[in-house]
Design a protein around this motif. Sequence first.
Motif, mmCIF file in Angstrom:
data_model
loop_
_atom_site.group_PDB
_atom_site.id
_atom_site.type_symbol
_atom_site.label_atom_id
_atom_site.label_comp_id
_atom_site.label_asym_id
_atom_site.label_seq_id
_atom_site.Cartn_x
_atom_site.Cartn_y
_atom_site.Cartn_z
ATOM 1 N N HIS A 165 0.703 -1.105 0.014
ATOM 2 C CA HIS A 165 -0.063 0.094 -0.013
ATOM 3 C C HIS A 165 0.981 1.325 0.071
ATOM 4 O O HIS A 165 1.811 1.230 0.753
ATOM 5 C CB HIS A 165 -0.994 -0.158 1.277
ATOM 6 C CG HIS A 165 -1.893 -1.137 1.176
ATOM 7 N ND1 HIS A 165 -1.561 -2.428 1.654
ATOM 8 C CD2 HIS A 165 -3.301 -1.130 0.831
ATOM 9 C CE1 HIS A 165 -2.740 -2.948 1.472
ATOM 10 N NE2 HIS A 165 -3.851 -2.140 1.008
ATOM 11 N N ASN A 189 -2.763 4.432 -3.190
ATOM 12 C CA ASN A 189 -3.825 4.380 -2.482
ATOM 13 C C ASN A 189 -4.351 5.331 -1.534
ATOM 14 O O ASN A 189 -5.148 5.352 -0.880
ATOM 15 C CB ASN A 189 -3.699 3.121 -1.459
ATOM 16 C CG ASN A 189 -2.996 1.703 -2.008
ATOM 17 O OD1 ASN A 189 -1.853 1.486 -2.255
ATOM 18 N ND2 ASN A 189 -4.093 1.130 -2.770
ATOM 19 N N GLU A 280 -5.850 5.095 7.597
ATOM 20 C CA GLU A 280 -6.984 4.305 7.097
ATOM 21 C C GLU A 280 -6.932 3.657 5.607
ATOM 22 O O GLU A 280 -7.299 2.816 5.385
ATOM 23 C CB GLU A 280 -8.076 5.485 7.011
ATOM 24 C CG GLU A 280 -9.399 4.821 6.261
ATOM 25 C CD GLU A 280 -10.587 6.216 5.967
ATOM 26 O OE1 GLU A 280 -11.454 5.798 5.488
ATOM 27 O OE2 GLU A 280 -10.303 7.252 6.445
ATOM 28 N N HIS A 281 -6.007 4.485 4.819
ATOM 29 C CA HIS A 281 -5.953 3.725 3.431
ATOM 30 C C HIS A 281 -4.613 3.022 3.388
ATOM 31 O O HIS A 281 -4.671 2.146 2.268
ATOM 32 C CB HIS A 281 -5.885 4.878 2.470
ATOM 33 C CG HIS A 281 -7.465 5.474 2.518
ATOM 34 N ND1 HIS A 281 -8.275 5.150 1.831
ATOM 35 C CD2 HIS A 281 -7.536 6.899 2.979
ATOM 36 C CE1 HIS A 281 -9.322 5.887 2.192
ATOM 37 N NE2 HIS A 281 -8.892 7.026 2.808
ATOM 38 N N LYS A 283 -2.537 1.568 6.016
ATOM 39 C CA LYS A 283 -2.414 0.372 7.001
ATOM 40 C C LYS A 283 -3.432 -0.560 7.179
ATOM 41 O O LYS A 283 -4.481 -0.614 8.270
ATOM 42 C CB LYS A 283 -2.299 1.064 8.420
ATOM 43 C CG LYS A 283 -0.747 1.966 8.439
ATOM 44 C CD LYS A 283 -0.788 2.428 10.066
ATOM 45 C CE LYS A 283 0.727 3.109 10.101
ATOM 46 N NZ LYS A 283 0.996 3.730 11.535
ATOM 47 N N GLN A 284 -3.638 -1.352 6.245
ATOM 48 C CA GLN A 284 -5.060 -2.353 6.111
ATOM 49 C C GLN A 284 -4.151 -3.827 6.307
ATOM 50 O O GLN A 284 -3.070 -3.906 5.729
ATOM 51 C CB GLN A 284 -5.524 -2.345 4.529
ATOM 52 C CG GLN A 284 -6.146 -0.738 4.331
ATOM 53 C CD GLN A 284 -6.556 -0.728 3.012
ATOM 54 O OE1 GLN A 284 -6.896 -1.639 2.353
ATOM 55 N NE2 GLN A 284 -7.281 0.540 2.862
#
Length: 284
Positions: A165, A189, A280-281, A283-284
């Motif tokens: 990401h 991302n 949020e975008h 660290k998935q």
Amino acid sequence: MSLRMMLGCAALVLLSLGGCASKQGAEQGALEVDRREELGGLTEKEFQAMHELKAEAAPPRKGQMVEIAGARAYLSLPEKVHKPIPGVIVVHEWWGLNEHIMHWADRLAAQGYAALAVDLYGGKVATTPEEAMAAMKTVDPKRSREILQAAHQYLMTSSRVQSTHTGVIGWCFGGAWALRAGMAIPELNAVVMYYGKPVLNVDELKAIKAPVLGIFGSKDESIPNDVVEEFDEALSDAGVAHRILKYDAPHAFANPSSPGRYNAEAAAAAWEQAKAFLAEHLKQ
């Protein structure tokens, strides 16, 4: 040749010279208009007055210099984080890749990101507004896109990072290029742009696949509120997920090396929003 013919030839020469001068003046005027549009409708002197550089040194570096597509870059990695590491491309403001931008990369690394600060000035680091303006004028858009794309490739493929990401963040000049990175690199991302010149063309914005966080100052003379609102609408029309934040602050309010414009309260609030957005975008 008769006197009448000689006078006629002279008149034609004068008319021709006058036409050339008029054409040159018109071309110069067009260049001045284009330049002012790039600077948000301001003259170069007005734009320079909006940027200052504090003499105090930034904190010591924690990362190291690397080479990206033949250009220098600064890589800062988090401690005790296992791969893959979420990556963030960091784009400098108009001073160039200086110690303050490297410190921003270190701040991002402390948040758990592999932060790669690129250099779009070809090694130049400005210390005066005049030097910064001159450096900004030499930027080659094609070359800048190549560097940004190579930086993204480095984050994804380097054995030290292996990002799955990725995002980009930039301020002022770098904010504008963070947005353009989103247009050039559909695999991103997340895009975070601090008070960078917006792109208002809906068709061009459709190339962005990542969500965008735009951070602006309501007292920014170079990017008026109506332009920010138009940008907001253009992103919506382009189908780009986004959020626009405006703070009661001037241009460069988040830069602690800019005395007279730095707004600690607004900068802290914006940084919290930027951190949350990246987490949020990425660290998935």
